[in-house]
Design a protein around this motif. Sequence first.
Motif, PDB file in Angstrom:
ATOM      1  N   ALA A  22       8.026   0.434  11.300  1.00 17.98           N
ATOM      2  CA  ALA A  22       6.903   0.737  11.267  1.00 17.98           C
ATOM      3  C   ALA A  22       6.550   1.310  10.209  1.00 17.98           C
ATOM      4  O   ALA A  22       4.803   1.226  10.329  1.00 17.98           O
ATOM      5  N   LEU A  23       6.888   1.793   9.534  1.00 21.24           N
ATOM      6  CA  LEU A  23       5.919   1.466   8.187  1.00 21.24           C
ATOM      7  C   LEU A  23       5.045   0.760   7.631  1.00 21.24           C
ATOM      8  O   LEU A  23       3.845   1.565   7.472  1.00 21.24           O
ATOM      9  N   VAL A  24       5.391  -0.367   7.571  1.00 26.60           N
ATOM     10  CA  VAL A  24       4.115  -1.224   7.772  1.00 26.60           C
ATOM     11  C   VAL A  24       2.907  -1.053   8.865  1.00 26.60           C
ATOM     12  O   VAL A  24       2.141  -1.595   8.238  1.00 26.60           O
ATOM     13  N   ALA A  25       3.186  -1.274   9.789  1.00 24.14           N
ATOM     14  CA  ALA A  25       2.151  -0.791  10.705  1.00 24.14           C
ATOM     15  C   ALA A  25       1.221   1.074  10.239  1.00 24.14           C
ATOM     16  O   ALA A  25       0.177   0.399  11.001  1.00 24.14           O
ATOM     17  N   LEU A  26       2.785   1.086  10.261  1.00 23.30           N
ATOM     18  CA  LEU A  26       1.495   2.271   9.409  1.00 23.30           C
ATOM     19  C   LEU A  26       0.766   2.315   8.671  1.00 23.30           C
ATOM     20  O   LEU A  26      -0.485   3.001   8.215  1.00 23.30           O
ATOM     21  N   LEU A  27       0.916   1.240   7.201  1.00 29.52           N
ATOM     22  CA  LEU A  27       0.154   1.357   6.814  1.00 29.52           C
ATOM     23  C   LEU A  27      -0.868   0.640   6.734  1.00 29.52           C
ATOM     24  O   LEU A  27      -1.496   0.540   5.740  1.00 29.52           O
ATOM     25  N   ASP A  28      -1.097   0.058   7.565  1.00 33.44           N
ATOM     26  CA  ASP A  28      -1.914  -1.448   7.904  1.00 33.44           C
ATOM     27  C   ASP A  28      -3.041  -1.019   8.018  1.00 33.44           C
ATOM     28  O   ASP A  28      -4.025  -1.309   6.912  1.00 33.44           O
ATOM     29  N   GLY A  29      -3.587   0.170   8.483  1.00 27.91           N
ATOM     30  CA  GLY A  29      -4.639   0.689   8.664  1.00 27.91           C
ATOM     31  C   GLY A  29      -5.441   1.031   7.519  1.00 27.91           C
ATOM     32  O   GLY A  29      -6.494   1.014   6.842  1.00 27.91           O
ATOM     33  N   PRO A  30      -5.011   2.123   7.422  1.00 27.79           N
ATOM     34  CA  PRO A  30      -5.362   2.946   5.866  1.00 27.79           C
ATOM     35  C   PRO A  30      -5.102   1.736   4.651  1.00 27.79           C
ATOM     36  O   PRO A  30      -5.956   1.971   3.746  1.00 27.79           O
ATOM     37  N   LEU A  31      -4.272   0.703   4.247  1.00 30.17           N
ATOM     38  CA  LEU A  31      -4.229  -0.232   3.022  1.00 30.17           C
ATOM     39  C   LEU A  31      -5.754  -1.441   3.485  1.00 30.17           C
ATOM     40  O   LEU A  31      -6.227  -1.717   2.594  1.00 30.17           O
ATOM     41  N   ARG A  32      -5.917  -1.414   4.576  1.00 31.94           N
ATOM     42  CA  ARG A  32      -6.840  -2.895   5.235  1.00 31.94           C
ATOM     43  C   ARG A  32      -7.996  -2.032   4.527  1.00 31.94           C
ATOM     44  O   ARG A  32      -9.369  -2.398   4.700  1.00 31.94           O
ATOM     45  N   ASN A  33      -8.162  -0.646   5.476  1.00 29.24           N
ATOM     46  CA  ASN A  33      -9.493   0.157   4.935  1.00 29.24           C
ATOM     47  C   ASN A  33      -9.519   0.929   3.885  1.00 29.24           C
ATOM     48  O   ASN A  33     -10.846   1.719   3.635  1.00 29.24           O
ATOM     49  N   ILE A  34      -9.028   0.548   2.558  1.00 34.92           N
ATOM     50  CA  ILE A  34      -8.829   1.425   1.323  1.00 34.92           C
ATOM     51  C   ILE A  34      -9.998   0.928   1.019  1.00 34.92           C
ATOM     52  O   ILE A  34     -10.807   2.191  -0.273  1.00 34.92           O
ATOM     53  N   HIS A  35     -11.207   0.363   0.589  1.00 35.98           N
ATOM     54  CA  HIS A  35     -12.163  -0.192   0.459  1.00 35.98           C
ATOM     55  C   HIS A  35     -13.577   0.068   0.902  1.00 35.98           C
ATOM     56  O   HIS A  35     -14.447  -0.196   1.173  1.00 35.98           O
ATOM     57  N   THR A  36     -13.296   0.411   2.631  1.00 32.24           N
ATOM     58  CA  THR A  36     -14.133   0.365   3.546  1.00 32.24           C
ATOM     59  C   THR A  36     -14.679   2.216   3.502  1.00 32.24           C
ATOM     60  O   THR A  36     -14.233   3.157   3.652  1.00 32.24           O
ATOM     61  N   ALA A  37     -15.956   1.730   3.169  1.00 32.23           N
ATOM     62  CA  ALA A  37     -17.305   3.575   3.610  1.00 32.23           C
ATOM     63  C   ALA A  37     -16.847   3.380   4.680  1.00 32.23           C
ATOM     64  O   ALA A  37     -16.835   3.032   5.679  1.00 32.23           O
ATOM     65  N   GLY A  38     -17.106   5.493   5.186  1.00 34.23           N
ATOM     66  CA  GLY A  38     -17.197   5.963   6.417  1.00 34.23           C
ATOM     67  C   GLY A  38     -15.719   5.824   6.420  1.00 34.23           C
ATOM     68  O   GLY A  38     -15.018   7.097   7.879  1.00 34.23           O
ATOM     69  N   TYR A  39     -14.567   5.010   6.372  1.00 35.66           N
ATOM     70  CA  TYR A  39     -13.311   5.145   6.749  1.00 35.66           C
ATOM     71  C   TYR A  39     -12.853   6.323   6.843  1.00 35.66           C
ATOM     72  O   TYR A  39     -12.703   6.871   6.324  1.00 35.66           O
ATOM     73  N   SER A  40     -12.391   7.145   7.721  1.00 35.00           N
ATOM     74  CA  SER A  40     -11.381   8.585   7.850  1.00 35.00           C
ATOM     75  C   SER A  40      -9.742   8.766   8.176  1.00 35.00           C
ATOM     76  O   SER A  40      -9.620   8.285   8.809  1.00 35.00           O
ATOM     77  N   TYR A  41      -9.160   9.044   6.810  1.00 31.11           N
ATOM     78  CA  TYR A  41      -8.342   9.065   6.630  1.00 31.11           C
ATOM     79  C   TYR A  41      -6.965  10.272   7.140  1.00 31.11           C
ATOM     80  O   TYR A  41      -6.379  10.843   8.089  1.00 31.11           O
ATOM     81  N   ALA A  42      -8.541  11.112   7.262  1.00 36.24           N
ATOM     82  CA  ALA A  42      -8.092  12.638   7.662  1.00 36.24           C
ATOM     83  C   ALA A  42      -7.931  12.594   9.328  1.00 36.24           C
ATOM     84  O   ALA A  42      -7.206  12.638   9.852  1.00 36.24           O
TER      85      ALA A  42
END
Length: 214
Positions: A22-42
């Motif tokens: 579950a931890l790996v799956a939860l981190l997958d999206g945020p880590l993939r988009n760490i340099h993506t402009a416009g990606y909203s972590y909120a």
Amino acid sequence: MNTTAGTPMWIRGLRFAFGVLALVALLDGPLRNIHTAGYSYANYFSYFTIQSNLLAMVVLLVGAVRDPGDRRWQLLRCGAVLYMVITGIIYALLLSNIDVQMEGQWTNSVLHRIIPIVMLADWLLVVAPAVKLTVRMIGGLLIYPLLYGVYTLIRGPIVDWYPYPFIDPRGPGYLELAGKLVLLAIVFAFLAASVLALNGMVARFWRESRTHIS
């Protein structure tokens, strides 16, 4: 005084494995988009799916390492199970063909299908004797979904974004939305009662079976 629930080690081992998954799956999206402009972590952490999986992950990992047996922990465990059951059912019925900000099919499957099944299986296998089916208990379990709905409806107009179409008033309007939310509240109350009633069903079945055999 610290008490343990006495959960078998094989179940605790599985809890740890699925908690890490579950931890790996939860981190997958945020880590993939760490340099993506416009990606909203909120926005990402404003999904009920993400919040409920975060709670489930904590419950799985703490249940694996500490295996608490006190009443407060069992209530938290019960809540995590309910919210994951809600996540799985709502996804299957309403969201399977909608973009819910999941980067890969495997993360989607883990967070919407696998972890809900794991949490329910754990709830069926391990009895939480401190948790009883009462109207007060059902009401307590529904506090978080209620607060989540309030949070979403307050934040939505501010950022012009809603995580799910069934809680978005921009199309149908607030009156129709209110009817949908009342219906959801009834369904959630039924699910809460079901989760409470099902606790330890498999464990009790096998215990009673062994008693009858001997």
